[in-house]
Design an enzyme around this catalytic site. Structure first.
Site, short mmCIF file in Angstrom:
data_model
loop_
_atom_site.label_atom_id
_atom_site.label_comp_id
_atom_site.label_asym_id
_atom_site.label_seq_id
_atom_site.Cartn_x
_atom_site.Cartn_y
_atom_site.Cartn_z
N ARG A 1 69.46 27.05 55.92
CA ARG A 1 69.61 28.10 56.91
C ARG A 1 70.87 27.81 57.70
O ARG A 1 71.21 26.64 57.93
CB ARG A 1 68.41 28.13 57.88
CG ARG A 1 67.13 28.71 57.30
CD ARG A 1 67.22 30.22 57.12
NE ARG A 1 66.01 30.82 56.60
CZ ARG A 1 65.75 31.01 55.30
NH1 ARG A 1 66.63 30.65 54.40
NH2 ARG A 1 64.62 31.58 54.92
N GLU B 1 73.82 35.83 60.07
CA GLU B 1 73.92 36.70 58.90
C GLU B 1 73.60 38.14 59.26
O GLU B 1 72.73 38.37 60.09
CB GLU B 1 72.93 36.21 57.82
CG GLU B 1 73.33 34.87 57.27
CD GLU B 1 72.28 34.29 56.33
OE1 GLU B 1 71.39 35.03 55.88
OE2 GLU B 1 72.35 33.10 56.06
N HIS C 1 74.09 34.74 50.96
CA HIS C 1 72.67 34.33 50.94
C HIS C 1 71.97 34.85 49.68
O HIS C 1 71.11 35.72 49.75
CB HIS C 1 71.95 34.84 52.21
CG HIS C 1 70.65 34.14 52.45
ND1 HIS C 1 70.10 33.97 53.70
CD2 HIS C 1 69.77 33.55 51.60
CE1 HIS C 1 68.95 33.32 53.60
NE2 HIS C 1 68.73 33.06 52.34
#
Ligand code: 8YV
Length: 324
Positions: A235, A264, A282
């Site tokens: 993360r 993000e 991602h």
């Protein structure tokens, strides 16, 4: 009433596997589609007994859960569940489930891809060919190679183990740091900093959340050193992003391959402007087949609950049966 379908809130996109699997058995209420969220919750909040979460980007905090007094179950997409306050859920008899296992090999594949792209500059070489530069000059030899590297894994859970297996096949030595020693043959470092000093490649695959926030800080990056490569598959919150930007600018470390970011889908301009690093949007688990398997596990956890059966994959904060 016996035989009545339970009311379930769907938070996130109406993905076909979710809709197809859930609609025959439960009454779905579409949160994303509601124009006025407050009015929507006011109208259905009292009857909602479970929540299906379609993406890890949807925040499910205590304030949100509190609005559903009959809430028993949250079935969330993704292995990571730092978007859910699972501790609060556990303290309020709400079971949280995630989707572990079904994405391990896919994420491990992506990790090796990102590692190779970063070390061998494959995206840059693709850009080179497309820019028509090859006829002028051969693409430069890369300074870095995977040969002679040692990978330190920060995190050795299911996905970490799948990554380590691949590295073994590549002939790359693996060591690891995690909260607890695992049942694996790789050398274990109780301290991340000690491991960072001994390796030149750091792969981050720990859970997100408060316990790992900024785990990869300026000190760790300095210890990794000038030939250091950082791969973050965990993360964005796990890496101190400003410290990473500094380390890359000053060449405190050599390069980075990043699949995840602090905010993000927004990526800091400084990172976008660096040509020597590799940025992925991602996409660790993002194939149709693996995402469908993750969606199916979201469905199966809800259906198990609706049938009065134990949850298939409860998170550790909300064990089943509950520990009292
Ligand atoms: C997904 C993930 O790409 O499972 C996770 O925790 O991070 C990934 O599999 C992500 O959830 C996209 O929303």
């Amino acid at each position: 009433m016996a035989g009545e379908k339970p009311d379930v809130l769907l938070v996130g996109a109406r993905k076909p596997v979710l809709i197809g699997g859930l609609e025959p058995k439960v009454t779905l209420h579409d949160y994303l589609g509601a124009k006025d969220k407050d009015a929507f919750i006011a109208s259905v909040g009292d009857k909602i007994r479970a929540i299906a979460v379609a993406y890890t980007a949807s925040k499910i905090d205590a304030a949100f859960m509190q609005r559903f007094p009959k809430l028993e179950q949250i079935s969330s997409f993704g292995v990571g569940y730092d978007h859910i306050d699972a501790k609060w859920a556990g303290a309020h008899d709400i079971t949280v489930t995630n989707t572990p296992g079904v994405l391990d090999e896919e994420v491990a594949d992506t990790t090796l891809g990102l590692l190779l792209c970063t070390v061998r500059e494959f995206p840059q070489s693709d850009r080179y060919v497309r820019a028509g530069k090859w006829p002028e000059k051969q693409f430069p030899l890369t300074k870095a190679t995977l040969r002679n590297r040692t990978v330190g894994m920060a995190g050795m859970g299911r996905i970490g183990k799948a990554i380590a297996r691949r590295l073994e096949a590549f002939g790359v030595p693996v060591v690891y740091h995690s909260r607890n020693k695992q049942d694996v043959a790789y050398k274990y470092y109780p301290k991340l900093l000690d491991m960072a000093r001994d390796v030149d490649t750091l792969i981050v695959i720990v859970p997100g959340g408060a316990a790992t926030a900024n785990l990869i800080n300026a000190e760790v990056l300095k210890a990794l050193g000038p030939s250091g490569v950082l791969i973050n598959m965990a993360r964005g919150s796990v890496v101190d992003e400003p410290a990473l930007i500094d380390a890359l600018k000053n060449r405190t470390i050599y390069s980075a391959g990043l699949d995840v970011f602090a905010k993000e889908p927004h990526v800091p301009k400084e990172l976008l402007e660096m040509d020597h690093i590799v940025l992925f949007p991602h996409l660790g688990s993002s194939t149709e087949v693996t995402r469908a398997a993750m969606d199916q596990l979201v469905v199966d956890n809800i259906l198990a609950w609706a049938a009065g059966k134990p949850p298939l994959t409860p998170v550790p904060e909300t064990p089943y049966p509950a520990k009292r």
